[in-house]
Design an enzyme around this catalytic site. Structure first.
Site, mmCIF file in Angstrom:
data_model
loop_
_atom_site.group_PDB
_atom_site.id
_atom_site.type_symbol
_atom_site.label_atom_id
_atom_site.label_comp_id
_atom_site.label_asym_id
_atom_site.label_seq_id
_atom_site.Cartn_x
_atom_site.Cartn_y
_atom_site.Cartn_z
ATOM 1 N N ALA A 2 -0.514 -17.394 22.355
ATOM 2 C CA ALA A 2 0.772 -16.721 22.616
ATOM 3 C C ALA A 2 1.638 -17.554 23.558
ATOM 4 O O ALA A 2 2.865 -17.593 23.409
ATOM 5 C CB ALA A 2 0.531 -15.329 23.191
ATOM 6 N N GLY A 27 3.075 -20.026 21.314
ATOM 7 C CA GLY A 27 3.964 -19.325 20.375
ATOM 8 C C GLY A 27 5.265 -18.884 21.004
ATOM 9 O O GLY A 27 6.321 -18.887 20.352
ATOM 10 N N ASP A 28 5.232 -18.526 22.275
ATOM 11 C CA ASP A 28 6.447 -18.146 22.995
ATOM 12 C C ASP A 28 7.431 -19.315 23.015
ATOM 13 O O ASP A 28 8.627 -19.147 22.761
ATOM 14 C CB ASP A 28 6.080 -17.718 24.420
ATOM 15 C CG ASP A 28 7.298 -17.385 25.258
ATOM 16 O OD1 ASP A 28 8.045 -16.468 24.885
ATOM 17 O OD2 ASP A 28 7.496 -18.050 26.294
ATOM 18 N N ALA A 29 6.934 -20.497 23.286
ATOM 19 C CA ALA A 29 7.787 -21.691 23.314
ATOM 20 C C ALA A 29 8.300 -22.033 21.918
ATOM 21 O O ALA A 29 9.468 -22.396 21.747
ATOM 22 C CB ALA A 29 7.013 -22.867 23.899
ATOM 23 N N SER A 61 11.040 -19.513 21.037
ATOM 24 C CA SER A 61 12.228 -19.777 21.841
ATOM 25 C C SER A 61 12.993 -20.986 21.297
ATOM 26 O O SER A 61 14.223 -20.942 21.159
ATOM 27 C CB SER A 61 11.827 -20.013 23.299
ATOM 28 O OG SER A 61 12.963 -20.256 24.081
#
Length: 131
Positions: free
Chosen positions: A22, A25-27, A30
């Protein structure tokens, strides 16, 4: 030497902590949102930041994963559930626990696909199957 975007084997990646997936995945999400906004609008950076925030916040991600859930493979769904159910090191300030859990699962799937080097599948999911 590590190379940016280096592909890993799926077995190793599927055994990674879902919170780590995660994190990546967040990066990934974004960057996807920012690129989409930059190439699709003529806004100044302040407005771009507001728009990007509206997409990447946990509540918006929770809605997004609900929409794409039917597109997920069994493997991706398993990664999503591991991310959703994992113990989180922090809590969201602006989302419910359920929304935060859903968004973490979503980010875990994106991290899994990115680290696996499956960019085609990542694009299909991020574009809601419009390929």
């Amino acid at each position: 030497m590590f190379r940016f975007g280096e592909k890993g084997d799926r077995k190793t990646i599927s055994n990674m902590n879902p919170i780590v997936l995660a994190f990546v995945g967040d990066a990934v999400y974004s960057l996807f949102v920012r690129e989409k906004l930059v190439f699709g609008s003529d806004c100044k950076t302040g407005e771009l930041n507001k728009l990007a925030t509206s997409y990447v916040k946990a509540t918006a991600q929770a809605e997004f994963i609900k929409e794409i859930m039917p597109l997920l493979t069994e493997e991706e769904l398993a990664v999503f559930k591991r991310g959703r159910n994992a113990k989180k090191p922090s809590k969201s300030k602006s989302a419910s626990v359920a929304e935060y859990n859903m968004s973490t699962g979503f980010e875990a799937v994106l991290g899994y696909l990115y680290m696996s080097g499956d960019y085609e599948r990542l694009n299909i999911i991020l574009n809601k199957g419009k390929e």
